[in-house]
Scaffold this motif. Sequence first.
Motif, PDB file in Angstrom:
ATOM      1  N   GLN A 128       6.005  -0.217   7.145  1.00  0.00           N
ATOM      2  CA  GLN A 128       6.737  -0.036   8.402  1.00  0.00           C
ATOM      3  C   GLN A 128       5.846  -0.354   9.604  1.00  0.00           C
ATOM      4  OE1 GLN A 128       8.071   3.968   7.352  1.00  0.00           O
ATOM      5  NE2 GLN A 128      10.182   3.242   7.549  1.00  0.00           N
ATOM      6  N   VAL A 129       4.599   0.053   9.557  1.00  0.00           N
ATOM      7  CA  VAL A 129       3.667  -0.285  10.638  1.00  0.00           C
ATOM      8  C   VAL A 129       3.516  -1.801  10.731  1.00  0.00           C
ATOM      9  CG1 VAL A 129       1.247  -0.159  11.379  1.00  0.00           C
ATOM     10  CG2 VAL A 129       2.423   1.904  10.613  1.00  0.00           C
ATOM     11  N   ALA A 130       3.381  -2.456   9.576  1.00  0.00           N
ATOM     12  CA  ALA A 130       3.239  -3.913   9.567  1.00  0.00           C
ATOM     13  C   ALA A 130       4.448  -4.588  10.219  1.00  0.00           C
ATOM     14  CB  ALA A 130       3.052  -4.416   8.139  1.00  0.00           C
ATOM     15  N   LEU A 131       5.645  -4.087   9.948  1.00  0.00           N
ATOM     16  CA  LEU A 131       6.844  -4.645  10.575  1.00  0.00           C
ATOM     17  C   LEU A 131       6.788  -4.490  12.090  1.00  0.00           C
ATOM     18  CD1 LEU A 131       9.644  -3.441   8.136  1.00  0.00           C
ATOM     19  CD2 LEU A 131       8.947  -5.811   8.549  1.00  0.00           C
ATOM     20  N   ASN A 132       6.261  -3.372  12.549  1.00  0.00           N
ATOM     21  CA  ASN A 132       6.154  -3.152  13.995  1.00  0.00           C
ATOM     22  C   ASN A 132       5.069  -3.997  14.643  1.00  0.00           C
ATOM     23  OD1 ASN A 132       8.233  -1.317  14.639  1.00  0.00           O
ATOM     24  ND2 ASN A 132       7.100   0.299  13.609  1.00  0.00           N
ATOM     25  N   LEU A 174       0.827  -1.194   0.000  1.00  0.00           N
ATOM     26  CA  LEU A 174       0.000   0.000   0.000  1.00  0.00           C
ATOM     27  C   LEU A 174       0.863   1.247   0.000  1.00  0.00           C
ATOM     28  CD1 LEU A 174      -2.730  -1.162   2.494  1.00  0.00           C
ATOM     29  CD2 LEU A 174      -2.835  -1.120   0.000  1.00  0.00           C
ATOM     30  N   THR A 175       1.718   1.377   0.975  1.00  0.00           N
ATOM     31  CA  THR A 175       2.676   2.487   1.051  1.00  0.00           C
ATOM     32  C   THR A 175       3.836   2.057   1.933  1.00  0.00           C
ATOM     33  OG1 THR A 175       1.678   3.462   3.024  1.00  0.00           O
ATOM     34  CG2 THR A 175       0.843   4.240   0.882  1.00  0.00           C
ATOM     35  N   VAL A 176       4.922   2.813   1.865  1.00  0.00           N
ATOM     36  CA  VAL A 176       6.069   2.526   2.733  1.00  0.00           C
ATOM     37  C   VAL A 176       5.678   2.656   4.207  1.00  0.00           C
ATOM     38  CG1 VAL A 176       8.351   3.363   3.449  1.00  0.00           C
ATOM     39  CG2 VAL A 176       7.836   3.032   1.017  1.00  0.00           C
ATOM     40  N   ILE A 230      14.126   1.493   4.692  1.00  0.00           N
ATOM     41  CA  ILE A 230      12.782   1.427   5.276  1.00  0.00           C
ATOM     42  C   ILE A 230      12.818   0.623   6.578  1.00  0.00           C
ATOM     43  CG2 ILE A 230      10.506   0.351   4.956  1.00  0.00           C
ATOM     44  CD1 ILE A 230      10.831   1.066   1.942  1.00  0.00           C
ATOM     45  N   ILE A 231      13.537  -0.481   6.562  1.00  0.00           N
ATOM     46  CA  ILE A 231      13.640  -1.348   7.740  1.00  0.00           C
ATOM     47  C   ILE A 231      14.450  -0.671   8.835  1.00  0.00           C
ATOM     48  CG2 ILE A 231      14.550  -3.560   8.565  1.00  0.00           C
ATOM     49  CD1 ILE A 231      13.936  -4.608   5.659  1.00  0.00           C
ATOM     50  N   ARG A 232      15.572  -0.081   8.477  1.00  0.00           N
ATOM     51  CA  ARG A 232      16.429   0.571   9.473  1.00  0.00           C
ATOM     52  C   ARG A 232      15.759   1.801  10.085  1.00  0.00           C
ATOM     53  NH1 ARG A 232      21.853  -0.211   6.187  1.00  0.00           N
ATOM     54  NH2 ARG A 232      22.476  -2.189   7.094  1.00  0.00           N
ATOM     55  N   ASP A 233      14.985   2.522   9.290  1.00  0.00           N
ATOM     56  CA  ASP A 233      14.336   3.750   9.774  1.00  0.00           C
ATOM     57  C   ASP A 233      13.408   3.497  10.958  1.00  0.00           C
ATOM     58  OD1 ASP A 233      15.661   5.341   7.972  1.00  0.00           O
ATOM     59  OD2 ASP A 233      13.932   5.669   6.654  1.00  0.00           O
TER      60      ASP A 233
END
Length: 69
Positions: free
Chosen positions: A8-12, A2-4, A47-50
């Motif tokens: 990032q939310v999904a990773l969290n 969907l978007t970056v 994206i992951i590191r951020d």
Amino acid sequence: MLTVPVAQVALNFGANDIDGTIHKETILHDAGASSPTSLKEDEIIKIIRDIGRIPAACDCNFNILRLIN
């Protein structure tokens, strides 16, 4: 993807693989989406590191092959 920021939310929230949804997305684009179809590896790593996570390369069973420094 969907978007970056959504990735990032999904990773969290426990997602552990965003390459399949970012690297070469085709489903949404087949339906007419005009967003980019892929990101370069260095962009995915950023994206992951951020969000404070450690990027890693994994095999198809999610065994870590190497951490990406």
